[in-house]
Each structure stands twice: as C-alpha cells, then as structure tokens.
Design an enzyme around this catalytic site. Structure first.
Site, PDB file in Angstrom:
ATOM      1  N   ASN A 227      46.541  39.831  44.435  1.00 37.91           N
ATOM      2  CA  ASN A 227      46.011  40.283  43.150  1.00 37.91           C
ATOM      3  C   ASN A 227      44.610  40.837  43.398  1.00 37.91           C
ATOM      4  O   ASN A 227      43.670  40.070  43.587  1.00 37.91           O
ATOM      5  CB  ASN A 227      45.978  39.082  42.191  1.00 37.91           C
ATOM      6  CG  ASN A 227      45.288  39.402  40.882  1.00 37.91           C
ATOM      7  OD1 ASN A 227      45.029  40.569  40.568  1.00 37.91           O
ATOM      8  ND2 ASN A 227      44.986  38.370  40.103  1.00 37.91           N
ATOM      9  N   TRP A 228      44.502  42.152  43.392  1.00 31.16           N
ATOM     10  CA  TRP A 228      43.202  42.778  43.704  1.00 31.16           C
ATOM     11  C   TRP A 228      42.217  42.658  42.544  1.00 31.16           C
ATOM     12  O   TRP A 228      41.044  42.950  42.699  1.00 31.16           O
ATOM     13  CB  TRP A 228      43.387  44.252  44.031  1.00 31.16           C
ATOM     14  CG  TRP A 228      44.080  44.526  45.337  1.00 31.16           C
ATOM     15  CD1 TRP A 228      44.716  43.625  46.152  1.00 31.16           C
ATOM     16  CD2 TRP A 228      44.208  45.803  45.991  1.00 31.16           C
ATOM     17  NE1 TRP A 228      45.222  44.261  47.259  1.00 31.16           N
ATOM     18  CE2 TRP A 228      44.932  45.599  47.185  1.00 31.16           C
ATOM     19  CE3 TRP A 228      43.790  47.100  45.670  1.00 31.16           C
ATOM     20  CZ2 TRP A 228      45.236  46.652  48.061  1.00 31.16           C
ATOM     21  CZ3 TRP A 228      44.097  48.134  46.542  1.00 31.16           C
ATOM     22  CH2 TRP A 228      44.803  47.916  47.726  1.00 31.16           C
ATOM     23  N   LYS A 229      42.701  42.307  41.367  1.00 28.68           N
ATOM     24  CA  LYS A 229      41.867  42.258  40.158  1.00 28.68           C
ATOM     25  C   LYS A 229      41.167  43.610  39.984  1.00 28.68           C
ATOM     26  O   LYS A 229      41.742  44.636  40.338  1.00 28.68           O
ATOM     27  CB  LYS A 229      40.891  41.080  40.236  1.00 28.68           C
ATOM     28  CG  LYS A 229      41.620  39.779  40.585  1.00 28.68           C
ATOM     29  CD  LYS A 229      40.795  38.550  40.394  1.00 28.68           C
ATOM     30  CE  LYS A 229      41.631  37.334  40.785  1.00 28.68           C
ATOM     31  NZ  LYS A 229      40.970  36.072  40.553  1.00 28.68           N
TER      32      LYS A 229
ATOM     33  N   HIS B 277      47.707  35.919  33.686  1.00 23.93           N
ATOM     34  CA  HIS B 277      46.671  35.391  34.579  1.00 23.93           C
ATOM     35  C   HIS B 277      45.599  34.706  33.728  1.00 23.93           C
ATOM     36  O   HIS B 277      45.313  35.151  32.615  1.00 23.93           O
ATOM     37  CB  HIS B 277      46.068  36.532  35.407  1.00 23.93           C
ATOM     38  CG  HIS B 277      45.171  36.032  36.487  1.00 23.93           C
ATOM     39  ND1 HIS B 277      43.887  35.648  36.244  1.00 23.93           N
ATOM     40  CD2 HIS B 277      45.405  35.802  37.797  1.00 23.93           C
ATOM     41  CE1 HIS B 277      43.355  35.203  37.384  1.00 23.93           C
ATOM     42  NE2 HIS B 277      44.260  35.291  38.335  1.00 23.93           N
TER      43      HIS B 277
ATOM     44  N   GLU C  36      42.519  34.806  33.769  1.00 27.12           N
ATOM     45  CA  GLU C  36      41.428  35.697  33.328  1.00 27.12           C
ATOM     46  C   GLU C  36      41.859  36.491  32.096  1.00 27.12           C
ATOM     47  O   GLU C  36      41.052  36.774  31.222  1.00 27.12           O
ATOM     48  CB  GLU C  36      41.018  36.627  34.482  1.00 27.12           C
ATOM     49  CG  GLU C  36      40.254  35.858  35.549  1.00 27.12           C
ATOM     50  CD  GLU C  36      40.482  36.359  36.964  1.00 27.12           C
ATOM     51  OE1 GLU C  36      40.940  37.504  37.150  1.00 27.12           O
ATOM     52  OE2 GLU C  36      40.195  35.577  37.911  1.00 27.12           O
TER      53      GLU C  36
ATOM     54  N   GLU D  36      48.408  28.319  39.089  1.00 33.14           N
ATOM     55  CA  GLU D  36      47.032  28.603  39.486  1.00 33.14           C
ATOM     56  C   GLU D  36      46.075  27.716  38.691  1.00 33.14           C
ATOM     57  O   GLU D  36      45.699  28.068  37.568  1.00 33.14           O
ATOM     58  CB  GLU D  36      46.691  30.071  39.209  1.00 33.14           C
ATOM     59  CG  GLU D  36      47.569  31.060  39.930  1.00 33.14           C
ATOM     60  CD  GLU D  36      46.854  32.402  40.119  1.00 33.14           C
ATOM     61  OE1 GLU D  36      46.685  32.805  41.263  1.00 33.14           O
ATOM     62  OE2 GLU D  36      46.454  33.008  39.113  1.00 33.14           O
TER      63      GLU D  36
ATOM     64  N   GLY E 114      38.845  31.568  42.592  1.00 41.38           N
ATOM     65  CA  GLY E 114      37.582  32.214  42.947  1.00 41.38           C
ATOM     66  C   GLY E 114      36.434  31.252  43.164  1.00 41.38           C
ATOM     67  O   GLY E 114      35.281  31.657  43.231  1.00 41.38           O
TER      68      GLY E 114
ATOM     69  N   SER F  87      41.947  30.125  45.491  1.00 40.03           N
ATOM     70  CA  SER F  87      41.201  29.958  46.752  1.00 40.03           C
ATOM     71  C   SER F  87      42.113  29.706  47.947  1.00 40.03           C
ATOM     72  O   SER F  87      41.740  28.975  48.872  1.00 40.03           O
ATOM     73  CB  SER F  87      40.150  28.853  46.618  1.00 40.03           C
ATOM     74  OG  SER F  87      39.207  29.202  45.623  1.00 40.03           O
TER      75      SER F  87
ATOM     76  N   GLY G 155      40.775  36.757  46.200  1.00 38.38           N
ATOM     77  CA  GLY G 155      39.727  37.187  47.142  1.00 38.38           C
ATOM     78  C   GLY G 155      40.232  37.524  48.538  1.00 38.38           C
ATOM     79  O   GLY G 155      39.870  38.569  49.103  1.00 38.38           O
TER      80      GLY G 155
HETATM   81  P1  PGA Z   1      41.444  33.566  44.348  1.00 37.90           P
HETATM   82  O1  PGA Z   1      42.224  34.154  43.074  1.00 37.90           O
HETATM   83  O2  PGA Z   1      42.413  33.573  45.489  1.00 37.90           O
HETATM   84  O3  PGA Z   1      40.289  34.495  44.561  1.00 37.90           O
HETATM   85  O4  PGA Z   1      41.011  32.175  43.978  1.00 37.90           O
HETATM   86  C1  PGA Z   1      43.570  33.863  42.853  1.00 37.90           C
HETATM   87  C2  PGA Z   1      44.019  34.529  41.575  1.00 37.90           C
HETATM   88  O5  PGA Z   1      43.225  34.615  40.635  1.00 37.90           O
HETATM   89  O6  PGA Z   1      45.176  34.990  41.473  1.00 37.90           O
END
Ligand code: PGA
Length: 253
Positions: A9-11, A98, A100, A170, A176, A216, A238
């Site tokens: 997931n590049w966001k 997600h 976010e 998640e 993150g 993470s 990330g």
């Molecule tokens: P992260 O994000 O690996 O940077 O913790 C995972 C995600 O939000 O899908």
C-alpha cells in the site's frame, strides 16, 4: 489451499518518476520470489495506468490494486473513482476500509459494505481492512471491534461473494509506528477472524480466505509473522516503498 499474498500500500507517496522507478525495480526482482506467493502493488490512482502498462509490457506476475473506490455507481461525486472505472483499467484488487480512510474520511461500516458490493459486481477483489485502535485494545475491546467491522461490512455477502474477499487485520496502533503486533497477538486475532467466518459461513470457506497482517511489517519481522497458521501474508505500507524490502518480505514465507 488459500493464497499467500504480499500487498504493498503506497498510500499518498511517490512522484511519477519515483513510481515508475519503483515499479521497474519490483518487476526486475520478481524471479526471486518463492512460488505460490501473489505480489500486489497498490499505487495512488493516478499511477494505476502506468502500473498496468508496465505489467502488460513486461508480462510479469505482478497484480495491481487501487487504494479506494466509491460506494456509488456513477454521477455527481467529484473526485471519486468508481468500480466500473477501475475494472476498465484491469484492476484485480482494491483496498477497502483502511484505518486512515475510516479516520480521515469518516468511512462508516455501511459505506464500506457499499464499496465491497461495487467491487464484487465488477470482479475486483476487495482487500478489506479491519483493526482496533490502542484504547480499544487496552480496554480489551479489540475482538468486539473487529467482529463489528467484519460483520457490518461483509456478512451481508453470499457464500460465493465473500469467497472473493481478502481480509487484512491491521491494528491501528501498529500502522506506521514501528510497533508491530507480536506474532502471538497477530495469530490470536487471525484465528478469531477465521472462526467468525466459520460460524457465519462454514469451515471450508473460512479455510479458503486469505487473512493478511498489516502494521509495521518489515523484512526483519515478516518471517515470524507469516509462520503463524492463520497469517497468510501481509499488507505493507512503509516497507513497500523500497523494492528490496518489499521483495524480502515476500521471500519470508
Ligand atoms: P505500515 O502500514 O506498514 O507503514 O505500518 C501498513 C498499512 O497501513 O497498510
């Protein structure tokens, strides 16, 4: 046998040139993957065509997914992208719900159910995210929170429909933050989710659905997480922004 999957997931990251370079670097390294692992990249929507073009030109085993879709079919929804549009771009997957999006864009269980429906109508597999925030885990509400997220947004689906859904657990406190769920915490929640599927549908279906861990996940902890019976891979943020790290994670099965 259910699929082993590593999805990136590049966001909202990468310039066009950087996206091009990262896709190139990933496709160059695909030969080094263990067999049976499905690698998926979910770039921002403006780079989806670039990504599908690269995959087509190089004829590589890399799947492309979107990060979001509208719950509406079409019409006056400025800035939104529909499932029909994604299917026209040969999308195979799309992330839904997600944390976010739930937090910053106020996505509700009902909206997410609509997004899942639209995607399935067009043959795109949703990667449905669920997970609790830290306060919920501390209050020991994490199982109830995840149960509500899954049942309110997925359990209206037929047996056939839900068999095309991937679930990503998640824990929000691990996204993150560099704070990964322990291997035992991940396994415990994944087994809980699989049991929910078994109770609602049946054991066979529960055994077929891939449940990914996200939060993470990196080349240093992926092997331990993926070694769990009910962890079928990862949704990577990330660490998906560097080709070497992303491929190393996919090599961790
Ligand atoms: P992260 O994000 O690996 O940077 O913790 C995972 C995600 O939000 O899908």
């Amino acid at each position: 046998m259910r699929k082993k999957i590593v999805a990136g997931n590049w966001k909202m990251n990468k310039t066009f040139e950087e996206a091009d370079e990262l896709l190139f670097d990933i496709t160059k390294r695909l030969e080094n993957l263990p067999s049976g692992v499905q690698l998926i990249v979910c770039p921002p929507s403006v780079y989806l065509e670039l990504a599908t073009d690269i995959v087509e030109e190089d004829d590589v085993e890399l799947k492309i997914g979107a990060q979001n879709v509208s719950e509406h079919d079409a019409g006056a929804y400025t800035g939104e992208v529909s499932a029909l549009m994604l299917s026209g771009m040969n999308m195979d997957y799309c992330i839904v719900g997600h944390s976010e999006r739930r937090k910053y864009f106020a996505e509700t269980h009902e909206m997410l159910a609509g997004k899942v429906d639209r995607l399935l109508e067009y043959g795109i597999e949703p990667i449905f995210c669920c997970g609790e925030v830290l306060e919920e885990r501390e209050a020991k509400e994490h199982f109830a929170v995840v149960k509500a997220q899954i049942s309110d947004s997925l359990f209206h689906l037929s047996y056939q429909e839900i068999s095309n859904v991937i679930i990503a657990y998640e824990p929000v406190w691990a996204i993150g933050t560099g704070k990964t769920a322990s291997s035992a915490q991940a396994q415990e929640m994944h087994a809980f989710i699989r049991n929910l599927l078994k109770e609602k549908y049946d054991e066979e279906l529960a055994g077929e659905i891939s449940i990914l861990y996200g939060g993470s996940c990196n080349p240093g902890n992926a092997a331990e997480l993926f070694a769990n019976t009910d962890v079928d891979g990862g949704l990577i943020g990330g660490a998906a922004l560097k080709a070497d790290d992303f491929i190393k994670i996919a090599q961790s099965f």
